[in-house]
Design a protein around this motif. Structure first.
Motif, PDB file in Angstrom:
ATOM      1  N   LEU A  95       0.917  -1.146  -0.152  1.00  0.00           N
ATOM      2  CA  LEU A  95       0.215  -0.021   0.082  1.00  0.00           C
ATOM      3  C   LEU A  95       0.849   1.315  -0.190  1.00  0.00           C
ATOM      4  N   SER A  96       0.696   2.159  -1.073  1.00  0.00           N
ATOM      5  CA  SER A  96       1.613   3.173  -1.195  1.00  0.00           C
ATOM      6  C   SER A  96       0.717   4.507  -0.940  1.00  0.00           C
ATOM      7  N   HIS A  97       1.031   5.517  -0.424  1.00  0.00           N
ATOM      8  CA  HIS A  97       0.531   6.607  -0.071  1.00  0.00           C
ATOM      9  C   HIS A  97       1.041   8.077  -1.053  1.00  0.00           C
ATOM     10  N   LEU A  98       0.238   8.506  -1.992  1.00  0.00           N
ATOM     11  CA  LEU A  98       0.781   9.241  -2.920  1.00  0.00           C
ATOM     12  C   LEU A  98       0.213  10.977  -2.742  1.00  0.00           C
ATOM     13  N   VAL A 111       8.370   8.379   1.517  1.00  0.00           N
ATOM     14  CA  VAL A 111       8.694   9.161   2.817  1.00  0.00           C
ATOM     15  C   VAL A 111       7.234   9.325   3.663  1.00  0.00           C
ATOM     16  N   LEU A 112       6.081   8.664   3.078  1.00  0.00           N
ATOM     17  CA  LEU A 112       4.850   8.728   3.646  1.00  0.00           C
ATOM     18  C   LEU A 112       4.507   7.590   4.233  1.00  0.00           C
ATOM     19  N   THR A 113       3.854   7.444   5.613  1.00  0.00           N
ATOM     20  CA  THR A 113       3.318   6.259   6.146  1.00  0.00           C
ATOM     21  C   THR A 113       1.870   5.934   5.514  1.00  0.00           C
ATOM     22  N   ASP A 151       0.707  12.346  13.329  1.00  0.00           N
ATOM     23  CA  ASP A 151       0.952  11.680  12.036  1.00  0.00           C
ATOM     24  C   ASP A 151       0.995  10.255  11.520  1.00  0.00           C
ATOM     25  N   SER A 152       0.867   9.514  12.757  1.00  0.00           N
ATOM     26  CA  SER A 152       0.866   8.033  12.499  1.00  0.00           C
ATOM     27  C   SER A 152      -0.552   7.777  12.294  1.00  0.00           C
TER      28      SER A 152
END
Length: 333
Positions: A95-98, A111-113, A151-152
């Motif tokens: 799972l990627s966060h863009l 760099v994103l969680t 931000d978690s």
């Protein structure tokens, strides 16, 4: 006729705005987004993503491309503090966060969680009271995770489903602090909606038959709060596979559903065999797009008075791709 309405009814066939190709980490970026734009993200074949923007006047930018996303199985997007946040499950369950900023630049996804957990069978995203919220489907159960003050991401927590096995899910908000989760039961026969108030209390589920036809059922749903009501689109298929097209229904704030009806009845046609659908609120109206089993992409608008714009061919305006799962994001209600 008001100027705003004139802007909405311009045909999709307008020439697309020139834009550069897009690749994360490259200097070339798509043109900046402006207020009133709708951003659309989909797959381009099996190894990448394609992104475009529909402008306020109905023009489309040329597709930009993000390579290296293989075998996408789920995606979702939402606006959050003026930027598009997209979540893509790819390469066997990663799972990627863009994040795409309004100047056209993208953050490096490394760099994103993202919330921890196993592979998802479905995914939706929304912004509730300034907090990014993901609603996921895993093994028939609906769960949510929210970004915390540090931000978690919170641990996945169960969303009510009235004990049903769920096959598709979509999350949205009314813009007043209410989280709205639409769920399609495992058989594809009914759609249920659950609302969580601003004080985090879940209400009773409200269920509606997914199709007016006993010989058809739904395979996928997408929901958005627009024109003062919840609107749900569904990909419906005949039990014998004779057709697959997009249906639509509304749920008002008094809990009254309208029956799901096929859009070919409202618009007069249904190009291609529908595979995936996405809806998004926009300037008081609703925008809807769907991809077909052969990778084409079509778009329409449902206006405040309940009328629909004729189908537009997105590829004819934004460039040829092979579309699959898709998601749209808008910063307007």
């Amino acid at each position: 006729m008001k100027t705003a309405k004139l802007r909405r009814v311009l045909p999709l066939a307008l020439a697309a705005t020139a834009a550069l190709g897009l690749g994360i980490g490259s200097a070339a970026q798509a043109a900046p987004a402006t207020e009133g734009d709708v951003q659309l993200l989909t797959t381009d074949g099996n190894t990448g993503l394609a992104h475009t923007i529909r402008g306020f006047w109905g023009n489309w930018q040329q597709f930009g491309h993000l390579d290296g996303y293989n075998g996408v199985t789920a995606m979702a997007s939402t606006y959050h503090f003026g930027a598009e946040h997209a979540f893509v499950q790819h390469d066997g369950g990663r799972l990627s966060h863009l994040v795409r900023h309004n100047d056209g630049t993208w953050d490096d996804p490394d760099v994103l969680t993202v919330p921890a957990g196993g592979k998802l069978d479905g995914l939706s995203a929304t912004d509730v009271q300034g907090r990014l919220t993901l609603v996921g489907l895993r093994n028939g159960k609906v769960q949510l995770s929210t970004v915390q003050d540090d931000d978690s991401w919170s641990s996945w927590a169960d969303v009510p489903s009235d004990g049903k096995n769920i096959s598709s899910v979509s999350a949205t908000t009314d813009g007043k602090g209410t989280l709205i989760v639409a769920e399609l039961d495992g058989a594809g026969n009914s759609v249920g909606v659950f609302k969580r108030s601003a004080d985090n209390q879940w209400g009773k589920g409200s269920w509606n038959p997914a199709s007016p036809n006993a010989t058809a059922n739904a395979t996928e749903i997408s929901a958005a709060y627009a024109t003062g009501q919840l609107q749900v689109a569904a990909v419906e298929t005949e039990v014998d596979g004779a057709y697959r097209s997009v249906f639509h229904s509304t749920l008002n704030d008094n809990g009254q559903w309208k029956p799901f009806q096929p859009l070919y009845g409202a618009i007069g046609s249904s190009p291609g065999i529908a595979a995936h659908v996405a809806v998004v609120p926009w300037e008081g109206d609703l925008q809807l797009a769907y991809s077909t089993t052969d990778g084409r992409l079509f778009h329409t608008i449902r206006f405040l008075d309940g009328s629909w714009q004729s189908w537009g061919d997105v590829e004819g305006a934004a460039g040829n791709i092979t579309a699959g799962p898709l998601t749209m994001a808008s910063n307007t209600f």
